[in-house]
Design an enzyme around this catalytic site. Structure first.
Site, short mmCIF file in Angstrom:
data_model
loop_
_atom_site.label_atom_id
_atom_site.label_comp_id
_atom_site.label_asym_id
_atom_site.label_seq_id
_atom_site.Cartn_x
_atom_site.Cartn_y
_atom_site.Cartn_z
N ILE A 277 0.77 -1.38 0.08
CA ILE A 277 -0.02 0.18 -0.01
C ILE A 277 0.81 1.27 -0.01
O ILE A 277 0.37 2.34 -0.44
CB ILE A 277 -0.88 0.04 1.35
CG1 ILE A 277 -1.98 1.08 0.95
CG2 ILE A 277 -0.21 0.18 2.56
CD1 ILE A 277 -3.15 0.75 2.00
N ASP A 278 2.12 1.26 0.61
CA ASP A 278 2.90 2.11 0.52
C ASP A 278 3.66 2.65 -0.82
O ASP A 278 4.24 3.80 -1.06
CB ASP A 278 4.43 1.92 1.45
CG ASP A 278 3.71 1.80 2.91
OD1 ASP A 278 2.66 2.41 3.29
OD2 ASP A 278 4.36 1.29 3.94
N MET A 433 -8.24 1.78 8.65
CA MET A 433 -9.38 2.03 7.72
C MET A 433 -9.22 2.04 6.24
O MET A 433 -9.83 1.44 5.37
CB MET A 433 -10.28 3.11 8.01
CG MET A 433 -10.78 3.08 9.58
SD MET A 433 -11.63 4.82 9.91
CE MET A 433 -12.63 4.80 8.79
#
Length: 551
Positions: A277-278, A433
């Site tokens: 995700i980074d 989230m």
């Protein structure tokens, strides 16, 4: 099950003399494509294309990953990926079932040309070298697996990321709809699931709606990589295609699995789909889920902005994901235009004194009456370590980060209380989230292309590779290229300058940090200009000026 005896080629000592400066491994490129779909061969010729990594004394290292290179004119270098026929010669090939698929009958030149490669750098000078290339992804006219013999498995490892279920779904549907494969397993719980957990059968029907959900239906975990147990499980179950979805540590593990598979002489394709995700995977344009993460981060930034403008001297502080790379914070800040300060791991900052963060916050509050700060989770770790102790490492060996959001909130409150200035600070942490939501439309399309491309590669017999988009084209990349380093925000390029212009924040940088960043950027540019980008490649490819007319 005991591993099969090593083939003579594996057990015999290397007859080649050990040279102090290895020469390029040259493999002629096939030029005659006439009726190539009728010829029983692979897309690239077989030959002496494998070179084991060697230590400083020139001795082959046990279990070291092999590098496969093709050199060409004008400084052209192809960093090719392994193929099952490299260690299992004389394997039969079969016509690609796609040629009889009515859905693809309207596509012109659907099969990839054997000579197609993707350049890593697209901005070149007229007299400069052509640089490094990767093999273009896509379907081949000959495949090395018949649909009935394929027994595939999919495993997800590491943290969650938007798009995981979409990739799983599209691998299953791609294998089934394009190639007629019926035996597909899902390995539950990450790498340890190969030997410690149950598996589930995956069908197009069972995965039909999973792309609408976040997370992964297979479950995930960190650590648990036991190479021998994993390959034993692969061999015992008769699995011959392994699809590994995970970050750089997971891909490194997939590379070790491939090496063990190759050592045992198994006809198994090991393929990776990079996940982070980074967005810190090198070489590729971006990782799947990144667009979704940036989009979702806007909601937290908008909430922080509303809180800030609704209070006297309001400060909205948002912490986003970014352990070592601040891309989410960077792009979310640029997209929002409501952010007054963005702090990322690549750009050190300081709190006190002229040009420090506190003085900037104070000025911003006096000018605007409110302020929004975005901070990546890995920012300011050295500053925090001065007052707090590290909390160790996780199961993957990653350093557990100290909470920069809570620490920064406390420091800001202490400073303004000391200076008798009233502020209203609201701290928002949406990190978990963001990573738990389903992927958006853009990422769903991207995940589909990645999944289909990796399936085409495995069916064509390629192995020991990961799929990625480079300059807008999907290609097959050797494992070592995406695990050699992490992709990081360059604080000396135009994108970071655009952010500074948008937020009007100080750079917080001393001349030493700027010079080091410029030197690193220059080194990267030199590597992309055709010089080898990995020490394994560096040992085997001479400078671009020496790469004349070999093919």
């Amino acid at each position: 099950m005991a591993p099969p005896p090593a083939s003579p080629a594996d057990s015999a000592p290397d007859p080649r003399p050990i040279a102090s400066a290895p020469v390029p491994i040259t493999v002629p490129s096939p030029r005659d494509h006439t009726h190539h779909h009728l010829v029983d061969r692979r897309d690239s010729p077989r030959g002496c294309a494998w070179e084991p990594e060697r230590n400083r004394r020139g001795e082959a290292m046990d279990g070291a990953a092999a590098v496969k290179l093709v050199s060409g004119e004008a400084g052209y270098v192809l960093e090719d990926v392994p193929h099952v026929s490299d260690y299992l010669p004389d394997l039969p090939t079969y016509p690609n079932p796609l040629q009889d698929n009515p859905a693809y009958s309207v596509v012109k030149q659907y099969f990839v040309n054997p000579d197609d490669t993707v350049c890593q750098k697209i901005v070149v000078h007229k007299d400069g070298p052509r640089g490094n290339h990767f093999r273009r992804a896509g379907p081949r006219q000959r495949v090395y697996f018949e649909p009935d013999e394929v027994h595939a498995c999919i495993v997800t490892c590491g943290g969650l990321c938007p798009g995981l279920n979409t990739v799983i779904r599209e691998i299953v549907c791609g294998l089934s709809d394009m190639y007629g494969v019926t035996k597909i397993l899902g390995i539950q719980g990450g790498y340890r699931g190969f030997y410690a957990r149950n598996t589930i059968t995956l069908t197009p029907k069972s995965v039909n709606d999973i792309h609408k959900r976040g997370g992964t239906i297979l479950g995930s975990s960190r650590g648990g990589h036991d190479t021998v147990k994993i390959v034993d499980s692969i061999q015992d179950r008769g699995i011959n295609q392994v699809y590994v979805i995970g970050g750089d540590g997971t891909q490194r593990g997939a590379g070790v699995i491939f090496e063990e598979v190759r050592r045992r002489g198994l006809k198994v394709s090991v393929a990776g789909i990079p996940k982070t995700i980074d967005n810190d995977i090198p070489v590729i344009d971006k990782s799947f889920g990144f667009d979704t993460a940036v989009e979702e981060a806007q909601r937290a930034i908008n909430a922080a902005h509303v809180e800030a403008v609704s209070a006297e001297n309001g400060i909205g502080l948002v912490k986003l994901m970014g352990r070592h790379s601040g891309f989410i914070a960077h792009y979310a800040t640029l997209a929002s235009r409501d952010v007054d300060c963005c702090l990322i791991p690549e750009s050190p900052f300081y709190l006190e004194g002229e040009g420090g963060l506190f003085r900037y916050i104070e000025k911003r509050l006096k000018d605007n009456g409110h302020m929004v700060i975005v901070v990546a989770e890995g920012a300011g770790q050295k500053l925090i370590a001065e007052t707090m102790q590290s909390t160790g490492k996780d199961a993957s060996g990653n350093e557990l980060l100290l909470d920069v959001g809570l620490w920064l909130s406390q420091k800001i409150n202490e400073y303004f209380k000391k200076n008798k200035m009233t502020i209203n600070l609201k701290y928002i942490d949406p990190t978990y989230m963001i990573r738990a939501i389903p992927s958006n439309a853009s990422d769903n399309v991207y995940c589909t292309l990645l999944a289909h491309s990796v399936v085409h590669g495995a069916m064509a017999g390629y192995t020991g590779f990961t799929i990625g988009q480079v300059n807008g084209r999907h290609c097959y990349i050797p494992f070592y290229r995406i695990t050699e380093k992490q992709n990081r925000v360059s604080i000396t390029d135009r994108m970071w300058a655009r952010l500074l212009s948008s937020t009007n924040q100080p750079s917080f940088l001393c001349n030493k940090v700027i010079e080091e960043a410029k030197k690193e950027q220059e080194r990267t540019a030199q590597l992309l200009d055709g010089s080898p980008s990995h020490r394994k490649v560096d040992e085997k490819v001479p400078p671009a000026s020496n790469l004349g007319g070999t093919k």
